[in-house]
Design a protein around this motif. Structure first.
Motif, PDB file in Angstrom:
ATOM      1  N   SER A 176      44.458  32.450  42.818  1.00  0.00           N
ATOM      2  CA  SER A 176      43.736  31.912  41.667  1.00  0.00           C
ATOM      3  C   SER A 176      44.332  32.521  40.407  1.00  0.00           C
ATOM      4  N   ASP A 177      44.470  31.689  39.386  1.00  0.00           N
ATOM      5  CA  ASP A 177      44.965  32.152  38.100  1.00  0.00           C
ATOM      6  C   ASP A 177      44.124  31.504  37.003  1.00  0.00           C
ATOM      7  N   ASN A 178      42.815  31.503  37.248  1.00  0.00           N
ATOM      8  CA  ASN A 178      41.897  30.822  36.353  1.00  0.00           C
ATOM      9  C   ASN A 178      41.444  31.726  35.209  1.00  0.00           C
ATOM     10  N   TRP A 179      40.700  32.752  35.496  1.00  0.00           N
ATOM     11  CA  TRP A 179      40.221  33.696  34.480  1.00  0.00           C
ATOM     12  C   TRP A 179      41.183  34.874  34.414  1.00  0.00           C
ATOM     13  N   TYR A 180      41.391  35.520  35.568  1.00  0.00           N
ATOM     14  CA  TYR A 180      42.429  36.526  35.746  1.00  0.00           C
ATOM     15  C   TYR A 180      43.199  36.108  36.984  1.00  0.00           C
ATOM     16  N   THR A 181      44.039  36.977  37.546  1.00  0.00           N
ATOM     17  CA  THR A 181      44.889  36.573  38.658  1.00  0.00           C
ATOM     18  C   THR A 181      44.453  37.242  39.954  1.00  0.00           C
ATOM     19  N   LEU A 182      44.230  36.412  40.963  1.00  0.00           N
ATOM     20  CA  LEU A 182      43.921  36.901  42.304  1.00  0.00           C
ATOM     21  C   LEU A 182      45.151  36.646  43.168  1.00  0.00           C
ATOM     22  N   ASN A 183      45.768  37.726  43.650  1.00  0.00           N
ATOM     23  CA  ASN A 183      46.964  37.639  44.481  1.00  0.00           C
ATOM     24  C   ASN A 183      46.650  38.019  45.921  1.00  0.00           C
ATOM     25  N   LYS A 184      47.340  37.368  46.847  1.00  0.00           N
ATOM     26  CA  LYS A 184      47.353  37.796  48.250  1.00  0.00           C
ATOM     27  C   LYS A 184      48.724  38.428  48.462  1.00  0.00           C
ATOM     28  N   VAL A 185      48.720  39.719  48.799  1.00  0.00           N
ATOM     29  CA  VAL A 185      49.961  40.469  48.939  1.00  0.00           C
ATOM     30  C   VAL A 185      50.146  40.838  50.407  1.00  0.00           C
ATOM     31  N   THR A 186      51.294  40.469  50.950  1.00  0.00           N
ATOM     32  CA  THR A 186      51.663  40.854  52.312  1.00  0.00           C
ATOM     33  C   THR A 186      52.741  41.922  52.197  1.00  0.00           C
ATOM     34  N   TYR A 187      52.541  43.029  52.895  1.00  0.00           N
ATOM     35  CA  TYR A 187      53.448  44.164  52.777  1.00  0.00           C
ATOM     36  C   TYR A 187      53.567  44.881  54.112  1.00  0.00           C
ATOM     37  N   SER A 188      54.656  45.639  54.234  1.00  0.00           N
ATOM     38  CA  SER A 188      54.799  46.509  55.400  1.00  0.00           C
ATOM     39  C   SER A 188      54.557  47.936  54.925  1.00  0.00           C
ATOM     40  N   THR A 215      55.688  54.407  62.933  1.00  0.00           N
ATOM     41  CA  THR A 215      55.700  52.961  63.154  1.00  0.00           C
ATOM     42  C   THR A 215      55.434  52.233  61.844  1.00  0.00           C
ATOM     43  N   THR A 216      55.794  50.957  61.819  1.00  0.00           N
ATOM     44  CA  THR A 216      55.573  50.119  60.643  1.00  0.00           C
ATOM     45  C   THR A 216      54.588  49.023  60.998  1.00  0.00           C
ATOM     46  N   GLU A 217      53.688  48.757  60.063  1.00  0.00           N
ATOM     47  CA  GLU A 217      52.668  47.728  60.281  1.00  0.00           C
ATOM     48  C   GLU A 217      52.686  46.780  59.092  1.00  0.00           C
ATOM     49  N   THR A 218      52.499  45.483  59.355  1.00  0.00           N
ATOM     50  CA  THR A 218      52.393  44.493  58.288  1.00  0.00           C
ATOM     51  C   THR A 218      50.917  44.224  58.021  1.00  0.00           C
ATOM     52  N   GLN A 219      50.554  44.249  56.744  1.00  0.00           N
ATOM     53  CA  GLN A 219      49.175  44.016  56.343  1.00  0.00           C
ATOM     54  C   GLN A 219      49.139  43.020  55.193  1.00  0.00           C
ATOM     55  N   SER A 220      47.995  42.355  55.026  1.00  0.00           N
ATOM     56  CA  SER A 220      47.765  41.474  53.878  1.00  0.00           C
ATOM     57  C   SER A 220      46.458  41.886  53.219  1.00  0.00           C
ATOM     58  N   ARG A 221      46.472  41.951  51.901  1.00  0.00           N
ATOM     59  CA  ARG A 221      45.275  42.275  51.129  1.00  0.00           C
ATOM     60  C   ARG A 221      45.259  41.403  49.876  1.00  0.00           C
ATOM     61  N   GLU A 222      44.061  41.181  49.362  1.00  0.00           N
ATOM     62  CA  GLU A 222      43.918  40.487  48.092  1.00  0.00           C
ATOM     63  C   GLU A 222      43.690  41.519  46.994  1.00  0.00           C
ATOM     64  N   ALA A 223      44.307  41.282  45.842  1.00  0.00           N
ATOM     65  CA  ALA A 223      44.161  42.183  44.704  1.00  0.00           C
ATOM     66  C   ALA A 223      43.899  41.351  43.457  1.00  0.00           C
ATOM     67  N   TYR A 224      42.842  41.722  42.738  1.00  0.00           N
ATOM     68  CA  TYR A 224      42.455  41.031  41.517  1.00  0.00           C
ATOM     69  C   TYR A 224      43.065  41.771  40.343  1.00  0.00           C
ATOM     70  N   ASP A 225      43.901  41.088  39.558  1.00  0.00           N
ATOM     71  CA  ASP A 225      44.582  41.701  38.416  1.00  0.00           C
ATOM     72  C   ASP A 225      43.974  41.161  37.131  1.00  0.00           C
ATOM     73  N   ARG A 226      43.213  42.006  36.452  1.00  0.00           N
ATOM     74  CA  ARG A 226      42.572  41.603  35.197  1.00  0.00           C
ATOM     75  C   ARG A 226      43.109  42.408  34.027  1.00  0.00           C
ATOM     76  N   GLY A 227      44.148  43.194  34.254  1.00  0.00           N
ATOM     77  CA  GLY A 227      44.674  44.054  33.201  1.00  0.00           C
ATOM     78  C   GLY A 227      43.926  45.373  33.188  1.00  0.00           C
ATOM     79  N   ASN A 228      44.367  46.286  32.351  1.00  0.00           N
ATOM     80  CA  ASN A 228      43.732  47.588  32.218  1.00  0.00           C
ATOM     81  C   ASN A 228      42.747  47.570  31.058  1.00  0.00           C
ATOM     82  N   GLY A 229      41.850  48.561  31.031  1.00  0.00           N
ATOM     83  CA  GLY A 229      40.818  48.559  30.012  1.00  0.00           C
ATOM     84  C   GLY A 229      40.533  49.933  29.456  1.00  0.00           C
TER      85      GLY A 229
END
Length: 193
Positions: free
Chosen positions: A15-27, A34-48
């Motif tokens: 979503s990039d409506n009000w702020y940005t909601l990203n789905k990030v896949t990372y190892s 060992t290495t594991e792959t995970q996915s998380r959502e992160a809401y980016d509204r800037g700093n305050g």
């Protein structure tokens, strides 16, 4: 201390409506190697930035009250929240931002602020880092009624409260905003009022 090796594999904008909601896949490399792959959502509204205005002589402070939709959705029956004055940096440095926000929201024009710390407020889901400030105020610094900017949909009530009353409002649940509680406790620990 184990510092994991992180490799961002993919970032999708959900979503990039009000702020940005990203789905990030990372190892991520775990402690056992060992290495594991995970996915998380992160809401980016800037700093305050956030500030607590206090008056040593009167023993009072300035807070705001405004409607906060997420709290209403989560059971706050009025949706109103009492908070310290705050705002997004909008490409300003934190000190300039908080001076601007203070004038817009509270009507007080301040020139001297003290930065007390920085904190992530919800690091499991939001990228924002918040810069915490304090400043003394006096009646002469009040240049407008405050209330926020109409073009930003702000309808902010300015409150002047005795410090002890504000502290007791944490116990009664009238103040439930984390950044405000943190600043009130900081003021208490430092024995400023």
């Amino acid at each position: 201390m184990h510092t994991p090796n992180i490799n961002i594999l993919k970032t999708e904008i959900l979503s990039d409506n009000w702020y940005t909601l990203n789905k990030v896949t990372y190892s991520i490399a775990k402690k056992d190697g060992t290495t594991e792959t995970q996915s998380r959502e992160a809401y980016d509204r800037g700093n305050g930035a956030v500030i607590l205005l206090y008056n040593k002589v009167a023993g009072t402070l300035i807070l705001t009250r405004q409607f906060r939709l997420p709290t209403f959705i989560n059971g706050n029956t009025t949706g109103m929240l009492i908070e310290a004055c705050a705002g997004l940096l909008d490409n300003d440095n934190p000190e300039e931002c908080i001076k601007r926000e203070t004038e817009e929201e509270t009507g007080y024009k301040i020139s001297k602020v003290e930065k007390v710390f920085e904190a992530y407020m919800s690091p499991g889901s939001v990228t924002e880092i918040l810069h915490f400030f304090m400043a003394e105020y006096s009646a002469e610094m009040k240049i407008t009624d405050g209330g926020g900017l109409e073009e930003e949909g702000e309808n902010i009530e300015v409150l002047e409260l005795p410090f002890d009353q504000a502290l007791s409002m944490i116990d009664t649940g009238e103040i439930m905003d984390a950044k405000t509680i943190m600043l009130l406790q900081h003021l208490r620990i430092k024995s400023i009022l």
